[in-house]
Design a protein around this motif. Structure first.
Motif, short mmCIF file in Angstrom:
data_model
loop_
_atom_site.label_atom_id
_atom_site.label_comp_id
_atom_site.label_asym_id
_atom_site.label_seq_id
_atom_site.Cartn_x
_atom_site.Cartn_y
_atom_site.Cartn_z
N GLN A 68 0.82 -1.29 -0.05
CA GLN A 68 0.04 0.03 0.12
C GLN A 68 1.09 1.26 -0.17
OE1 GLN A 68 -2.49 0.70 3.47
NE2 GLN A 68 -3.98 1.79 2.48
N THR A 69 1.15 1.71 -1.05
CA THR A 69 1.89 2.96 -1.33
C THR A 69 1.97 3.55 -2.71
OG1 THR A 69 4.28 3.61 -1.59
CG2 THR A 69 3.58 1.28 -2.60
N CYS A 104 -6.71 3.60 -1.15
CA CYS A 104 -7.39 3.55 0.25
C CYS A 104 -6.43 4.17 1.22
CB CYS A 104 -7.82 2.53 0.65
SG CYS A 104 -9.24 1.62 -0.24
N ILE A 105 -5.69 5.30 0.69
CA ILE A 105 -4.95 5.92 1.63
C ILE A 105 -5.47 7.44 1.63
CG2 ILE A 105 -2.47 7.25 1.82
CD1 ILE A 105 -1.55 5.04 -0.09
N PHE A 141 6.14 10.46 -1.75
CA PHE A 141 5.63 9.11 -1.73
C PHE A 141 5.03 8.97 -0.25
CE2 PHE A 141 10.07 8.65 -0.10
CZ PHE A 141 9.98 8.02 0.85
N ILE A 142 3.98 8.06 0.03
CA ILE A 142 3.29 7.68 0.85
C ILE A 142 3.44 6.07 1.27
CG2 ILE A 142 0.99 7.81 2.12
CD1 ILE A 142 0.39 10.16 0.59
N ILE A 143 3.85 5.83 2.39
CA ILE A 143 3.85 4.43 2.62
C ILE A 143 3.00 4.06 3.93
CG2 ILE A 143 6.03 3.92 1.56
CD1 ILE A 143 7.28 4.19 4.57
N ALA A 144 2.53 2.65 3.89
CA ALA A 144 1.73 2.14 4.98
C ALA A 144 2.59 1.81 6.06
CB ALA A 144 0.63 1.01 4.44
N THR A 145 2.34 2.36 7.26
CA THR A 145 3.36 1.89 8.49
C THR A 145 2.90 1.06 9.44
OG1 THR A 145 2.92 3.94 9.38
CG2 THR A 145 4.83 4.05 8.00
N PHE A 159 4.00 10.34 4.87
CA PHE A 159 4.33 11.05 3.68
C PHE A 159 5.76 11.80 3.67
CE2 PHE A 159 3.36 15.49 1.42
CZ PHE A 159 3.65 14.78 0.31
N ILE A 160 6.52 11.39 2.63
CA ILE A 160 7.79 11.56 2.58
C ILE A 160 8.41 12.29 1.12
CG2 ILE A 160 10.26 10.89 2.65
CD1 ILE A 160 9.11 8.54 4.29
N ILE A 161 9.06 13.35 1.20
CA ILE A 161 9.47 13.77 0.22
C ILE A 161 11.16 14.05 0.25
CG2 ILE A 161 9.46 15.81 -1.65
CD1 ILE A 161 7.09 16.93 -0.06
N ILE A 162 11.70 13.28 -0.89
CA ILE A 162 13.18 13.38 -1.10
C ILE A 162 13.67 14.03 -2.30
CG2 ILE A 162 13.73 11.22 0.52
CD1 ILE A 162 13.72 9.45 -2.13
#
Length: 363
Positions: A68-69, A104-105, A141-145, A159-162
């Protein structure tokens, strides 16, 4: 949420900046990143710019097990007069939320995301390369944690930005690439996740790409998942064909990603008075046009490469060499115009570029 709520924690140490000829694509990363958390019942919270660092995740985090990302890709450019420009960034954030909905985020605040993006760029503005063809690639990007081994939407996310200074995506640059038409593997089907920008779409494409590389082709041309007849995308890009004076691109059908560059190309062609249509187009139609001498150009469009001309297709044991393997006039004009708008050297009649105003960054 205002920009003032974005906390900034600067890194005490800075990495050496690479030379322009050492950049490549997506291998070097800047000193900082943006992070924001989501917790069920609390929503998105704690937006912050922090030193670039590894993530610490529970081994049971749902991203590892259920994929889920979602992610995005865009670029920042430094102009000759030292302005920082973004190209249609609001469309990337809108698409990120469309991808969120499919996976579903929880939706992000698009305005806050853009503010965070600008803040991060200002913190690491010295990383924006200045050589021709270079830029600062931006990967939100967004990851399910949530640590849980069960199939449902996660209750927590990051939610992370690189940022990554980059050169040309293809080693060939703007030179035409060779494409293998894929007849066995499938990228996506309508009703699946093809119209979302999610990791699984790219993982499932790797095998076909491996086969293409072994045959010395740069990318694959994807056909539809049902009949394996109609053209969808080329590699990780949208695709266009110039046939007898008309530019044709596959219509969005639920399995094709709606590219920002794709949309920009369509707008430019209409602005120039070049006939352009979005419709179903089969590989057989392309082949017939080639045999009739009417296939004038083909090119892919995407954030990374902008315009990638196609010099050859390989389909059913036959090589289709397009425009004698040379870059076509439309491809060249589109590339020069879009990159010119992005770099601030061409007029921007559509108000596509957004300037990142270089105010002071909080310590």
């Amino acid at each position: 949420m205002s920009e003032k709520t974005i906390q900034v924690n600067l890194s005490p140490e800075r990495k050496p900046k690479p030379e322009s000829n050492q950049l490549g694509f997506g291998k070097i990363f800047t000193d900082h990143m943006f992070v924001m958390d989501y917790t069920e019942g609390k929503g998105w919270h704690d937006p912050r710019v922090v030193p670039y660092q590894p993530l610490t995740l529970d081994p049971a985090s749902m991203i590892f097990h259920y994929g889920q990302t979602v992610f995005e890709g865009l670029k920042a450019y430094l102009t000759n007069d030292n302005r920082i420009l973004l190209f249609r960034p609001e469309r990337n954030m809108q698409r990120l939320n469309r991808s969120n909905d499919r996976l579903c985020i929880p939706n992000i605040d698009e305005e806050l995301a853009l503010e965070a993006l600008k803040k991060l760029i200002l913190v690491d503005k010295e990383w924006i390369p200045t050589a021709e063809g270079t830029s600062l690639y931006i990967r939100p990007f967004i990851i399910a944690t949530e640590p849980f081994l069960g199939v449902h939407a996660s209750n927590s996310y990051q939610f992370i930005i690189i940022l990554s200074p980059v050169g040309s995506y293809y080693k060939e640059g703007i030179q035409p690439v060779k494409i293998l038409v894929e007849s066995d593997y499938v990228r996506a089907v309508a009703g699946g996740t093809g119209e979302a920008k999610t990791a699984g779409n790219y993982a499932s494409s790797l095998k076909a790409q491996e086969v293409a590389s072994q045959k010395e082709y740069s990318q694959v041309l994807w056909l539809d998942g049902l009949e394996k007849k109609y053209i969808e995308e080329v590699g990780s890009m949208n695709v266009f064909f110039k046939i007898d004076g008309e530019v044709v691109t596959p219509a969005l059908n639920g399995s094709i990603l709606e590219g920002v560059t794709r949309n920009s190309v369509i707008h430019l062609l209409k602005h120039w008075g070049v006939p352009v249509s979005e419709r179903k187009i089969s590989m057989q139609e392309v082949y017939d046009a080639y045999k009739a001498g009417k296939l004038e150009e083909a090119f892919g469009t995407g954030t990374a490469a902008v315009i990638s001309p196609v010099g050859e297709f390989f389909w059913k044991d036959e090589k289709l060499v397009i425009n004698e393997g040379k870059t076509g006039e439309i491809s060249k004009r589109l590339y020069q115009t879009i990159t010119g708008i992005q770099n601030g050297t061409e007029q921007d009649p559509f108000d596509w570029v957004v300037e990142v105003h270089q105010e002071a960054v909080a310590k």
